[in-house]
Design an enzyme around this catalytic site. Structure first.
Site, mmCIF file in Angstrom:
data_model
loop_
_atom_site.group_PDB
_atom_site.id
_atom_site.type_symbol
_atom_site.label_atom_id
_atom_site.label_comp_id
_atom_site.label_asym_id
_atom_site.label_seq_id
_atom_site.Cartn_x
_atom_site.Cartn_y
_atom_site.Cartn_z
ATOM 1 C CG HIS A 60 33.760 -10.423 -22.198
ATOM 2 N ND1 HIS A 60 35.107 -10.387 -21.754
ATOM 3 C CD2 HIS A 60 33.069 -9.011 -22.133
ATOM 4 C CE1 HIS A 60 35.181 -9.333 -21.206
ATOM 5 N NE2 HIS A 60 34.347 -8.593 -21.482
ATOM 6 C CG ASN A 133 37.879 -5.970 -18.334
ATOM 7 O OD1 ASN A 133 37.715 -7.237 -18.873
ATOM 8 N ND2 ASN A 133 37.649 -5.041 -18.706
ATOM 9 C CE1 TYR A 343 28.695 -5.614 -18.772
ATOM 10 C CE2 TYR A 343 29.097 -7.897 -18.187
ATOM 11 C CZ TYR A 343 29.572 -6.688 -18.881
ATOM 12 O OH TYR A 343 30.786 -6.497 -19.101
#
Length: 489
Positions: A60, A133, A343
């Site tokens: 990303h 997404n 993350y």
């Protein structure tokens, strides 16, 4: 020259040399339970993966963002006690970041790739991040396979290019990817813009109400602009003429006052339904059919303000699935469980331990009160206040109420697959999606897939990948095989 071949001299090991018993399933508390922090192979693998490149995001990296507002349009208090969802008409500031997955920071926007759909809700109970997404499913169902999957999408360590052999070798050996690959190479595989695509939370999450009653939910963001996509030929031309097409479109639409918006829905499953549902409801490669769990409208999201500085607000923005608020929490989805660690770890490495202090990331509707101090770029905001808990000097107390409800677990710890349900099959939903398509849509799907597979240099890799599509639907596999053979000679 060819890539160097290695003779197998021993088992796969950890970085410290210990043999790896299972590299395909992460450890859980029983077959259906959450992932265990004791799974050091999983944590080591994800942590190493997060540190492979600097300073752009590993995945990303290529993205655009905007601020806006989320407005509640339906009463959802029977399902969640989240304050930002507490009454019809309530507004919450949001920041959205859209992105491609595999491309580098300077890559083109108009490519065949899933799009990230990351949202930060600046609620009065803290920031809530929903990191999804533009597809309702994904390629894999266990986070332990994520570094391997992305390695196949990135540049080969020997050739320095993306290789069809790597891509379809992994997909062929990972049949659970068949559903997502069918989405990706279908008509919606290349959105015309970020404004013209749907968004999904993708994972299953927990909502819980004021009485402590829990529900499983899935999020759907339906674009109010209508879905528009590009053909492969249109995308190839646009990517060459304007690599910044999606970023430019989003920015200029907001500058014109044409604010993009999405109507937001959830599917709601009573917790007691999960164990006996026909397939694992926490499997990220599956959708919940709307006939079983219909969409319920909950709100509307509008983007109406562009960032003033792309680096400060888009590149340094961080989103983490573990940023929950009271009334919302995780599920035993093994991909989600891995992302809860990965993350946050990626952001601490890439942006820094104080990334949450940056203006785009810190709470806007409340104040963060922590005992975390010092570190790179610490701004001294705590002054001389005590940095431990409990303390006798007016420090912030704990609430004694968890953000979400507990989940019952049982069984032995170990590297386990998710519990089997009646229709836990890697091919049923991919076949269902294929059979929903018109003949024209099927033709474009076959052309797109065959074009991507034409670069495969090993026959067994192509044959194995085609076999997965044949298992989804015999016609799917037959047509794809003929198309691939025609292109590969």
């Amino acid at each position: 020259m060819t890539a160097q071949q290695y003779e197998t001299t021993g088992p796969l090991t950890t970085e410290s040399g210990a043999p790896v018993a299972d590299d395909r399933n992460s450890q859980t508390a029983g077959p259906g339970g959450p992932v265990l922090v004791q799974d050091q192979h999983l944590l080591e693998k994800l942590a190493h993966f997060n540190r492979e490149r600097i300073p752009e995001r590993i995945v990303h990296a290529r993205g655009a963002g905007a601020y806006g507002t989320f407005t509640v349009t339906r009463d959802v208090t029977p399902y969640t006690r989240a304050a930002f969802l507490s009454e019809v008409g309530k507004e919450t500031e949001v920041f959205a970041r859209f992105s491609t997955v595999a491309g580098n920071l300077g890559a083109a926007d108009a490519v065949r790739d899933p799009r990230g759909f990351a949202l930060k809700f600046y609620t009065e109970e803290g920031n809530y991040d929903l990191v999804g997404n533009n597809t309702p499913v994904f390629f894999i169902k266990d986070a332990v396979k994520f570094p391997d999957f992305i390695h196949t999408q990135k540049r080969d360590p020997y050739t320095g290019s993306q290789e069809a052999d790597n891509v379809f070798d992994f997909w062929g050996l990972s049949p659970e990817s068949t559903h997502q690959v069918t989405w990706l190479f279908g008509d919606r595989g290349i959105p015309a813009s970020y404004r013209h695509m749907h968004g999904f939370g993708s994972h299953t999450f927990q909502w819980s109400n004021a009485d402590g009653e829990a529900f499983w939910v899935k999020y759907h963001f339906k674009t109010d602009q209508g879905v528009k996509s590009l053909t492969q030929a249109e995308a190839d031309e646009l990517a060459g003429k304007d690599p910044d097409s999606h970023q430019r479109d989003l920015r200029e639409s907001i500058e014109r006052g044409e604010f993009p918006s999405w109507t937001v829905y959830v599917q709601v499953m009573p917790v007691q339904d999960a164990a006996a549902y026909r397939f694992n409801p926490f499997d990220l490669t599956k959708v919940w059919p709307h006939a079983d769990y219909p969409l319920h409208e909950i709100g509307r999201m509008e983007l109406n303000r562009n960032p003033e500085n792309i680096f400060a607000e888009v590149e340094q923005s961080i989103f983490s699935p573990h940023h929950f608020v009271p009334g919302i929490g995780p599920s035993p989805d093994k991909m989600l469980q891995g992302r809860l660690f990965a993350y946050g770890d990626a952001h601490r490495y890439r942006v820094g331990i104080n990334a949450d202090h940056l203006p785009v990331n810190r709470p806007h509707a409340t104040e963060a009160r922590t005992h975390g101090r010092d570190g790179f770029l610490y701004d001294g905001r705590h002054g001389g206040r005590k940095n431990y808990e409990p303390n006798s000097f007016g420090g912030p107390p704990q609430t004694d109420r968890p953000l979400w409800e507990p989940v019952a677990v049982s069984g032995w710890t170990g590297d386990t697959e998710a519990p089997s349900h009646a229709e836990d099959d890697d091919f049923v939903q991919a076949g269902d999606l294929y059979r929903l398509m018109t003949e024209e849509e099927k033709g474009r799907l076959i052309d797109n897939l065959a074009g991507a597979m034409a670069g495969i240099t090993h026959d067994h890799i192509a044959e194995r990948a085609i076999e997965n599509f044949r298992k989804a639907d015999p016609d799917y596999g037959k047509r794809l095989e003929a198309a691939v053979q025609a292109l590969r000679g």
